[in-house]
Design a protein around this motif. Structure first.
Motif, PDB file in Angstrom:
ATOM      1  N   PRO A  28       2.826   7.114  10.449  1.00 14.35           N
ATOM      2  CA  PRO A  28       3.891   6.591   9.348  1.00 14.35           C
ATOM      3  C   PRO A  28       3.757   4.944   8.904  1.00 14.35           C
ATOM      4  O   PRO A  28       3.469   4.768   9.651  1.00 14.35           O
ATOM      5  CB  PRO A  28       5.406   6.830  10.660  1.00 14.35           C
ATOM      6  N   PRO A  29       4.298   5.123   7.495  1.00 11.98           N
ATOM      7  CA  PRO A  29       4.181   3.874   6.893  1.00 11.98           C
ATOM      8  C   PRO A  29       4.962   2.491   7.642  1.00 11.98           C
ATOM      9  O   PRO A  29       6.189   2.896   7.676  1.00 11.98           O
ATOM     10  CB  PRO A  29       4.655   4.067   5.522  1.00 11.98           C
ATOM     11  N   ALA A  30       4.510   1.595   7.504  1.00  9.76           N
ATOM     12  CA  ALA A  30       4.596   0.194   8.498  1.00  9.76           C
ATOM     13  C   ALA A  30       5.768  -0.310   7.100  1.00  9.76           C
ATOM     14  O   ALA A  30       4.896  -0.064   6.053  1.00  9.76           O
ATOM     15  CB  ALA A  30       4.079  -0.313   9.289  1.00  9.76           C
ATOM     16  N   PRO A  31       6.412  -1.066   7.693  1.00 10.09           N
ATOM     17  CA  PRO A  31       7.244  -2.243   6.720  1.00 10.09           C
ATOM     18  C   PRO A  31       6.432  -2.624   5.305  1.00 10.09           C
ATOM     19  O   PRO A  31       6.186  -3.006   4.509  1.00 10.09           O
ATOM     20  CB  PRO A  31       8.283  -2.471   7.525  1.00 10.09           C
ATOM     21  N   GLU A  32       5.911  -3.462   5.997  1.00  5.93           N
ATOM     22  CA  GLU A  32       4.753  -4.008   5.320  1.00  5.93           C
ATOM     23  C   GLU A  32       3.640  -3.437   4.725  1.00  5.93           C
ATOM     24  O   GLU A  32       3.469  -3.710   3.941  1.00  5.93           O
ATOM     25  CB  GLU A  32       3.494  -5.220   6.091  1.00  5.93           C
ATOM     26  N   VAL A  33       3.387  -2.366   5.488  1.00  8.65           N
ATOM     27  CA  VAL A  33       2.366  -1.201   4.389  1.00  8.65           C
ATOM     28  C   VAL A  33       2.899  -0.464   2.607  1.00  8.65           C
ATOM     29  O   VAL A  33       2.930  -0.890   2.038  1.00  8.65           O
ATOM     30  CB  VAL A  33       1.736   0.212   4.367  1.00  8.65           C
ATOM     31  N   ILE A  34       4.745  -0.086   2.926  1.00 13.25           N
ATOM     32  CA  ILE A  34       5.551   0.162   2.425  1.00 13.25           C
ATOM     33  C   ILE A  34       5.872  -1.130   1.241  1.00 13.25           C
ATOM     34  O   ILE A  34       5.119  -0.693  -0.442  1.00 13.25           O
ATOM     35  CB  ILE A  34       6.726   0.421   2.971  1.00 13.25           C
ATOM     36  N   ALA A  35       5.434  -2.316   1.896  1.00 15.74           N
ATOM     37  CA  ALA A  35       5.627  -3.094   0.625  1.00 15.74           C
ATOM     38  C   ALA A  35       4.910  -3.533   0.001  1.00 15.74           C
ATOM     39  O   ALA A  35       4.639  -3.802  -1.098  1.00 15.74           O
ATOM     40  CB  ALA A  35       6.365  -4.945   1.673  1.00 15.74           C
ATOM     41  N   SER A  36       3.656  -3.662   0.638  1.00 15.52           N
ATOM     42  CA  SER A  36       2.511  -3.803  -0.480  1.00 15.52           C
ATOM     43  C   SER A  36       1.760  -2.875  -1.061  1.00 15.52           C
ATOM     44  O   SER A  36       1.434  -3.033  -1.959  1.00 15.52           O
ATOM     45  CB  SER A  36       0.845  -4.391   0.679  1.00 15.52           C
ATOM     46  N   VAL A  37       1.846  -1.700  -0.726  1.00 17.45           N
ATOM     47  CA  VAL A  37       2.027  -0.024  -1.154  1.00 17.45           C
ATOM     48  C   VAL A  37       2.898  -0.415  -3.070  1.00 17.45           C
ATOM     49  O   VAL A  37       2.633   0.404  -3.870  1.00 17.45           O
ATOM     50  CB  VAL A  37       2.019   0.862  -0.928  1.00 17.45           C
ATOM     51  N   GLU A  38       4.275  -0.533  -2.417  1.00 20.16           N
ATOM     52  CA  GLU A  38       4.876  -1.085  -3.627  1.00 20.16           C
ATOM     53  C   GLU A  38       4.741  -2.110  -4.571  1.00 20.16           C
ATOM     54  O   GLU A  38       4.268  -1.851  -5.721  1.00 20.16           O
ATOM     55  CB  GLU A  38       6.660  -0.920  -3.228  1.00 20.16           C
ATOM     56  N   GLU A  39       4.040  -2.735  -4.104  1.00 20.33           N
ATOM     57  CA  GLU A  39       3.918  -4.003  -5.078  1.00 20.33           C
ATOM     58  C   GLU A  39       2.719  -3.402  -5.912  1.00 20.33           C
ATOM     59  O   GLU A  39       2.311  -3.964  -7.030  1.00 20.33           O
ATOM     60  CB  GLU A  39       3.201  -5.292  -4.580  1.00 20.33           C
ATOM     61  N   GLU A  40       1.645  -2.905  -5.180  1.00 19.64           N
ATOM     62  CA  GLU A  40       0.672  -2.525  -5.868  1.00 19.64           C
ATOM     63  C   GLU A  40       0.805  -1.288  -7.056  1.00 19.64           C
ATOM     64  O   GLU A  40       0.157  -0.909  -7.566  1.00 19.64           O
ATOM     65  CB  GLU A  40      -0.543  -1.818  -4.700  1.00 19.64           C
ATOM     66  N   LEU A  41       1.995  -0.488  -6.936  1.00 17.77           N
ATOM     67  CA  LEU A  41       2.719   0.640  -8.158  1.00 17.77           C
ATOM     68  C   LEU A  41       3.427  -0.531  -9.057  1.00 17.77           C
ATOM     69  O   LEU A  41       3.786   0.992  -9.610  1.00 17.77           O
ATOM     70  CB  LEU A  41       3.126   1.062  -6.992  1.00 17.77           C
ATOM     71  N   GLY A  42       3.067  -1.704  -9.024  1.00 12.85           N
ATOM     72  CA  GLY A  42       3.400  -1.663 -10.104  1.00 12.85           C
ATOM     73  C   GLY A  42       5.599  -2.559 -10.017  1.00 12.85           C
ATOM     74  O   GLY A  42       5.998  -3.234 -11.191  1.00 12.85           O
ATOM     75  N   GLY A  43       5.295  -2.915  -8.079  1.00 17.40           N
ATOM     76  CA  GLY A  43       7.158  -3.502  -8.340  1.00 17.40           C
ATOM     77  C   GLY A  43       8.066  -2.259  -7.868  1.00 17.40           C
ATOM     78  O   GLY A  43       9.210  -2.460  -7.707  1.00 17.40           O
ATOM     79  N   TYR A  44       7.864  -1.103  -8.019  1.00 18.24           N
ATOM     80  CA  TYR A  44       8.369   0.187  -8.245  1.00 18.24           C
ATOM     81  C   TYR A  44       9.168   0.153  -6.304  1.00 18.24           C
ATOM     82  O   TYR A  44       7.777   0.386  -5.439  1.00 18.24           O
ATOM     83  CB  TYR A  44       8.168   1.431  -7.965  1.00 18.24           C
ATOM     84  N   ARG A  45      10.657   0.166  -6.120  1.00 17.43           N
ATOM     85  CA  ARG A  45      10.908   0.469  -5.281  1.00 17.43           C
ATOM     86  C   ARG A  45      11.003   1.952  -4.674  1.00 17.43           C
ATOM     87  O   ARG A  45      11.079   2.397  -5.347  1.00 17.43           O
ATOM     88  CB  ARG A  45      12.678  -0.122  -4.592  1.00 17.43           C
ATOM     89  N   LEU A  46      10.312   2.626  -3.631  1.00 18.75           N
ATOM     90  CA  LEU A  46      10.310   4.160  -3.542  1.00 18.75           C
ATOM     91  C   LEU A  46      11.347   4.407  -3.139  1.00 18.75           C
ATOM     92  O   LEU A  46      12.722   3.491  -1.804  1.00 18.75           O
ATOM     93  CB  LEU A  46       9.038   4.034  -2.278  1.00 18.75           C
ATOM     94  N   PRO A  47      11.845   5.349  -3.180  1.00 13.36           N
ATOM     95  CA  PRO A  47      13.600   5.732  -3.315  1.00 13.36           C
ATOM     96  C   PRO A  47      13.263   5.818  -1.477  1.00 13.36           C
ATOM     97  O   PRO A  47      11.950   6.909  -0.284  1.00 13.36           O
ATOM     98  CB  PRO A  47      13.608   7.607  -3.495  1.00 13.36           C
ATOM     99  N   GLY A  48      14.552   5.253  -0.681  1.00 13.15           N
ATOM    100  CA  GLY A  48      14.721   5.863   0.826  1.00 13.15           C
ATOM    101  C   GLY A  48      14.115   7.307   0.909  1.00 13.15           C
ATOM    102  O   GLY A  48      13.697   7.236   2.141  1.00 13.15           O
ATOM    103  N   SER A  49      14.493   8.599   0.291  1.00 19.47           N
ATOM    104  CA  SER A  49      14.591   9.345   0.767  1.00 19.47           C
ATOM    105  C   SER A  49      12.884   9.830   0.400  1.00 19.47           C
ATOM    106  O   SER A  49      12.586  10.206   1.333  1.00 19.47           O
ATOM    107  CB  SER A  49      14.849  10.673   0.127  1.00 19.47           C
ATOM    108  N   TYR A  50      12.203   9.657  -0.195  1.00 19.89           N
ATOM    109  CA  TYR A  50      10.733   9.752  -0.106  1.00 19.89           C
ATOM    110  C   TYR A  50      10.235   8.902   1.658  1.00 19.89           C
ATOM    111  O   TYR A  50       9.067   9.040   1.858  1.00 19.89           O
ATOM    112  CB  TYR A  50      10.386   8.796  -1.177  1.00 19.89           C
TER     113      TYR A  50
END
Length: 176
Positions: A28-50
């Motif tokens: 499962p994605p750790a919070p730090e992985v989520i944050a770094s992937v969101e940054e890499e994706l252009g700063g888009y915050r992934l939906p909570g449901s995703y």
């Protein structure tokens, strides 16, 4: 968080070699992985449901892959089909930060930079599904759209949220 209440998230995913090898991150994605992937994706915050669904299984092939559409697309007059949903990470080719992740479709195939491309179709890249942030901004709750490369990147509304999209997936007859 209240996402997917009354929905069988454990039974959502298919277990297959394609799901494991191409889409599903191993953990499962750790919070730090989520944050770094969101940054890499252009700063888009992934939906909570995703994020919540990826906490059950981090990407893969859903058991149900047909999504009904109210408007025709190049795919069909009344539906589309997905291959899989990208996990949050970088280790699988079809994860959000992987070799064929969201930025690949924008940078290599010149898909419009409207948000995050999260699901592909059997068309081998000629149409994709995206979380569309144009109306809500990078920190808002995006809608789901179908983007058709073969039709000058036409954008067609699919669902009001990622959760609505996942809940709306149906079983298919003969994989179509």
């Amino acid at each position: 968080m209240g996402y997917f209440e009354g929905f069988d998230v454990a039974g959502f995913w298919e277990d297959s070699p394609v799901a494991r090898d191409e889409y599903a991150e191993m953990t499962p994605p750790a919070p730090e992985v989520i944050a770094s992937v969101e940054e890499e994706l252009g700063g888009y915050r992934l939906p909570g449901s995703y994020v919540e669904l990826m906490g059950v299984r981090n990407g893969g092939v859903p058991v149900r892959v047909r999504f009904p559409m109210s408007e025709p697309t190049s795919w069909a007059g009344d539906h589309l089909v997905i291959n899989g949903i990208m996990g949050i990470g970088r280790t699988r080719p079809c994860s959000l930060g992987g070799e064929f992740g969201s930025r690949f479709w924008i940078e290599e195939w010149e898909y419009p930079d409207i948000g995050v491309y999260f699901a592909d179709t059997p068309s081998a890249g000629h149409d994709m599904l995206a979380l569309d942030y144009r109306a809500c901004g990078a920190g808002g709750e995006p809608v789901v759209v179908h983007v058709d490369q073969e039709n000058d990147f036409a954008i067609t509304f699919a669902a009001e949220s990622f959760e609505a999209f996942a809940r709306g997936l149906e079983s298919t007859a003969f994989g179509l």
